[in-house]
Design a protein around this motif. Sequence first.
Motif, PDB file in Angstrom:
ATOM      1  N   ASN B  22       0.833  -1.212   0.000  1.00 43.75           N
ATOM      2  CA  ASN B  22       0.000   0.000   0.000  1.00 43.75           C
ATOM      3  C   ASN B  22       0.865   1.258   0.000  1.00 43.75           C
ATOM      4  O   ASN B  22       0.482   2.287  -0.560  1.00 43.75           O
ATOM      5  N   GLN B  23       2.037   1.182   0.666  1.00 46.56           N
ATOM      6  CA  GLN B  23       2.951   2.329   0.680  1.00 46.56           C
ATOM      7  C   GLN B  23       3.653   2.425  -0.678  1.00 46.56           C
ATOM      8  O   GLN B  23       3.795   3.511  -1.233  1.00 46.56           O
ATOM      9  N   ASP B  45       2.585   8.691  -1.777  1.00 41.79           N
ATOM     10  CA  ASP B  45       2.069   9.528  -0.690  1.00 41.79           C
ATOM     11  C   ASP B  45       3.150   9.909   0.318  1.00 41.79           C
ATOM     12  O   ASP B  45       2.934  10.805   1.141  1.00 41.79           O
ATOM     13  N   ARG B  46       4.309   9.248   0.240  1.00 45.12           N
ATOM     14  CA  ARG B  46       5.455   9.683   1.043  1.00 45.12           C
ATOM     15  C   ARG B  46       6.206  10.802   0.312  1.00 45.12           C
ATOM     16  O   ARG B  46       6.839  11.641   0.934  1.00 45.12           O
TER      17      ARG B  46
END
Lengths: 469, 206
Positions: B22-23, B45-46
Amino acid sequence: MKTLFDKVWDSHIVAQEEDETLLYVDRCLIHEGSRHTFDALHERGLSVAHPDKVFAFSDHYIPTDPQARSRGVASIPDAEIRNMVELLIRNTDEFKISRFGWGDARQGILHVAGPELGLSQPGIVLVGADSHTSTHGAFGNLSFGIGASETTHVVATQTIWQRRPDTLHIRIDGALGFGVTAKDIILAVIAKIGIGGAIGYAIEYAGSAIAAMSMNERMTICNMSIEAGGRAGMIAPDDTTYQFLAGRPFSPKGQAWDNALKFWRTLPSDPGAKFGKEVDIDAARVVPMVTWGTNPEQSLPITERVPDPDKEPDAETRIEYGKALTYMGLKPGMRLTEIAVDRVFIGSCTNSRIDDIRAAAAVAKLGRAVIPAWVVPGSESIKRQAEAEGLDRIFTDAGFEWRNAGCSLCTALNGDQLKPGERCGSTSNRNFQGRQGPGGRTHLMSPAMAAAAALRGHLVDVRELGGRN
Amino acid sequence: MEAFTTWSGIAVPFDETNVDTNQLCPTRFNKVPWGPRFAKILLHDRRFNADDSEKPDYILNQEPYRRAVIAVAGRNFGVGSSRETAVLGLMGFGIRSVIAPNFGDIFYNNSLKNGVLPVRLPTAIVDLLLRQLLAQRGAQMRVDLPSQTVTGPDGATHPFDIAPLSKKRLLLGLDEIAHTQEYGGEIKRFEERQAKDYPWLGAAPT
């Protein structure tokens, strides 16, 4: 002396090369997310070897809002989401694959609707283009999730190359206490062995607690095998399995049923069969569980407090816990029951079956939701059954929203998603960062616990409410 | 599949455990067809704010890590969802090998199918490599499949295991489906035997 896993594996070997086995695949389940597989088939001009062994479900991208469902595919406002729903229709038509899709009375999440159809039978090898395919192992078969390239290989050849996993025996004995469900048991298992604890293993769950469970509960257990890293989760077939399968559309009938039953009864692990690793769980000691962190091993009994990273002896754990608490916006030492939630989601391939809906309704009946709470049945068939039992009315009277079948807020692919920072009590399977939407915060729990959180607006020990589960 | 023999270049330290898929690829990007968009999807998203601007403090947004071809990470890399887009993100960014103590099974297999080499090394060695990479920004490493060795920033080599058939496929960039089709006779015989022994599996639904 062979294990259940050995028997299924050995009976599906087509060829062996070096230390990899070419396994025959009896059934392959796909869904709206399988576009990369069809892209590859088109690009390479490949055909589907056995369209009758591939089954497609509309679940990941289909809307669960009843009004959107009645308006039809063309009304999906987001063009990319609409495209995914339409692609499955076009691709399955082109390759003549059975589809349980929009408008079909049998539509539902692949791991809920598939078993309802009788596709998940003992002794078979079943793969799915989704990690939670481990669910089907509850029927005493070898089922596992695969990626898009492997799915392409399976539909083109009806086989898959695999290295033989080791076996892990998880024995769960004892009676479940009041308010304790299969979800709490599997969360306790994952907390004990960790999210990497079963990497490289096919799990077999056994013991008196498993034997006493319904097929729906067993599916909840096997479903989350992947959350411990397991290649597969399996449970020996028994009379509970056969009763569930009897009369299903794909189940054998007449003389074929008798022959199948004779074969299925040979499948359980032989007494004394050796496993690579053994773990024991005392079911009687498990209490309702909730996750507080950002992966499924970060869970605790609801009676506990949020852990304090500084008190952890291991440096790596201190860092992991610190990051998890920052993302989750929680203070060390606060009671888990002090955690306020913004909304509740009851659904997903883990907990959307009729037992789950009944357990949530039994709690919903005790009060009124003070926050938005959704109930998303796993299949249209479960939705109809719940409605026949009047459960939909219990939910709507208590202020819960009753929706159509799909993956919904578990995968957050169809537009159902949390807002950044929003906190959700959820019966799904993953509390990873952003899983339910970018910035969303997830606490995993059982359906009864989620319904209780909806009534109180914060995490709560369902046993305090006094309802039955 | 693109063949993998040897890759050397800048190695990025992901000094973190449990980096789930997901990451690596947030779910909403699963619908993206393979193409150049994946360069930005890896750890999106990071790396990016909600307005699509870069987060300058994230390691992949810093030089020289924008040119990383190898990644070193903590245990349980790639656990979770079966999404192959997690691997496509690595490929799109240019990372061709990930070194970690262990990997999610499905991610591991997905990597092999795309010519990305997942390398399992003992935790102590991964910790050592992470410390060296963190101490020496932009340090280079080498992953050599024929000899099954990783060369760290200090020049020390570390052997790793890989299944022989997977190694052969990677080295030759073999088409796995074409290879399997050579077993057509065996598959057909299996199907004939199964139709006889378990006829109910082929029955139409009623």
